[in-house]
Design an enzyme around this catalytic site. Structure first.
Site, PDB file in Angstrom:
ATOM      1  N   ASP A  31       7.821   1.309 -54.529  1.00  0.00           N
ATOM      2  CA  ASP A  31       7.495   2.099 -55.726  1.00  0.00           C
ATOM      3  C   ASP A  31       8.289   3.405 -55.689  1.00  0.00           C
ATOM      4  O   ASP A  31       8.384   4.068 -54.654  1.00  0.00           O
ATOM      5  CB  ASP A  31       5.994   2.391 -55.776  1.00  0.00           C
ATOM      6  CG  ASP A  31       5.551   2.858 -57.157  1.00  0.00           C
ATOM      7  OD1 ASP A  31       4.814   2.130 -57.829  1.00  0.00           O
ATOM      8  OD2 ASP A  31       5.976   3.970 -57.569  1.00  0.00           O
ATOM      9  N   ASN A  88      -3.281  -3.017 -62.314  1.00  0.00           N
ATOM     10  CA  ASN A  88      -3.734  -2.315 -63.514  1.00  0.00           C
ATOM     11  C   ASN A  88      -3.435  -3.192 -64.724  1.00  0.00           C
ATOM     12  O   ASN A  88      -2.356  -3.772 -64.820  1.00  0.00           O
ATOM     13  CB  ASN A  88      -3.005  -0.977 -63.648  1.00  0.00           C
ATOM     14  CG  ASN A  88      -3.306  -0.042 -62.485  1.00  0.00           C
ATOM     15  OD1 ASN A  88      -4.433   0.004 -61.998  1.00  0.00           O
ATOM     16  ND2 ASN A  88      -2.310   0.679 -62.021  1.00  0.00           N
ATOM     17  N   HIS A 101       2.410  -6.740 -62.061  1.00  0.00           N
ATOM     18  CA  HIS A 101       2.761  -6.364 -60.694  1.00  0.00           C
ATOM     19  C   HIS A 101       1.516  -6.047 -59.885  1.00  0.00           C
ATOM     20  O   HIS A 101       0.521  -5.560 -60.420  1.00  0.00           O
ATOM     21  CB  HIS A 101       3.712  -5.155 -60.675  1.00  0.00           C
ATOM     22  CG  HIS A 101       3.235  -3.986 -61.483  1.00  0.00           C
ATOM     23  ND1 HIS A 101       3.343  -3.927 -62.859  1.00  0.00           N
ATOM     24  CD2 HIS A 101       2.626  -2.829 -61.118  1.00  0.00           C
ATOM     25  CE1 HIS A 101       2.829  -2.793 -63.295  1.00  0.00           C
ATOM     26  NE2 HIS A 101       2.377  -2.113 -62.262  1.00  0.00           N
ATOM     27  N   HIS A 103       0.223  -3.701 -56.778  1.00  0.00           N
ATOM     28  CA  HIS A 103       0.526  -2.563 -55.908  1.00  0.00           C
ATOM     29  C   HIS A 103      -0.028  -2.893 -54.530  1.00  0.00           C
ATOM     30  O   HIS A 103      -1.206  -3.251 -54.405  1.00  0.00           O
ATOM     31  CB  HIS A 103      -0.187  -1.286 -56.381  1.00  0.00           C
ATOM     32  CG  HIS A 103       0.250  -0.769 -57.720  1.00  0.00           C
ATOM     33  ND1 HIS A 103       1.065   0.327 -57.866  1.00  0.00           N
ATOM     34  CD2 HIS A 103      -0.040  -1.176 -58.978  1.00  0.00           C
ATOM     35  CE1 HIS A 103       1.260   0.574 -59.155  1.00  0.00           C
ATOM     36  NE2 HIS A 103       0.598  -0.329 -59.854  1.00  0.00           N
TER      37      HIS A 103
END
Ligand code: AMP
Ligand code: ZN
Length: 120
Positions: A31, A88, A101, A103
């Site tokens: 990230d 999310n 995606h 995390h």
């Protein structure tokens, strides 16, 4: 592929990213604004906008995304200390990039915000 999708651009190697894993259907990279010492994003190569866009046939893919996340957790020495996987979904879920995606966060004691009622 969506032309204006930053993750599609990373997948096509048109944008830079620090890639830590790739196979025929999944890519993982660091990230750009890490929220923890280890902060990786695990993404399907196929452009799926959100978690809510998954279809019945994507069950295997989701399993593989989690499996790759677990392998990376081991590779980054998080498996003994612990780590967090987050997805999310949509505007109120805090999603900023509309390419599905996971995390993977770890490398420090993460706040148990949800358990304490502060994560909502
Ligand atoms: P989300 O809020 O779940 O959509 O998270 C999107 C994440 O993508 C954020 O943590 C961003 O820091 C990260 N991000 C955005 N652009 C890039 C990029 N070009 N390379 C790596 N990570 C990125
Ligand atoms: Zn995309």
């Amino acid at each position: 592929m969506t032309a204006d999708c930053i993750f599609c651009r990373i997948i096509k190697k048109e944008s830079e990213a620090e890639i830590v894993y790739e196979d025929e259907e999944i890519l993982a990279f660091k990230d750009i604004y890490p929220a923890a010492p280890v902060h990786l994003l695990i993404v399907p190569r196929r452009h799926i906008p959100t978690l809510a866009d998954l279809e019945a046939g994507d069950t295997m893919l989701m399993g593989r995304l989690i499996s790759v996340a677990n392998d990376l957790a081991r590779a980054f020495n998080l498996d003994q200390s612990g780590y967090r996987l987050v997805i999310n979904c949509g505007k109120e879920g805090g999603q900023l990039v509309y390419h599905l995606h996971l995390h993977l966060l770890g490398g420090k004691a993460l706040s148990p915000a949800i358990a304490e009622g502060r994560g909502v």
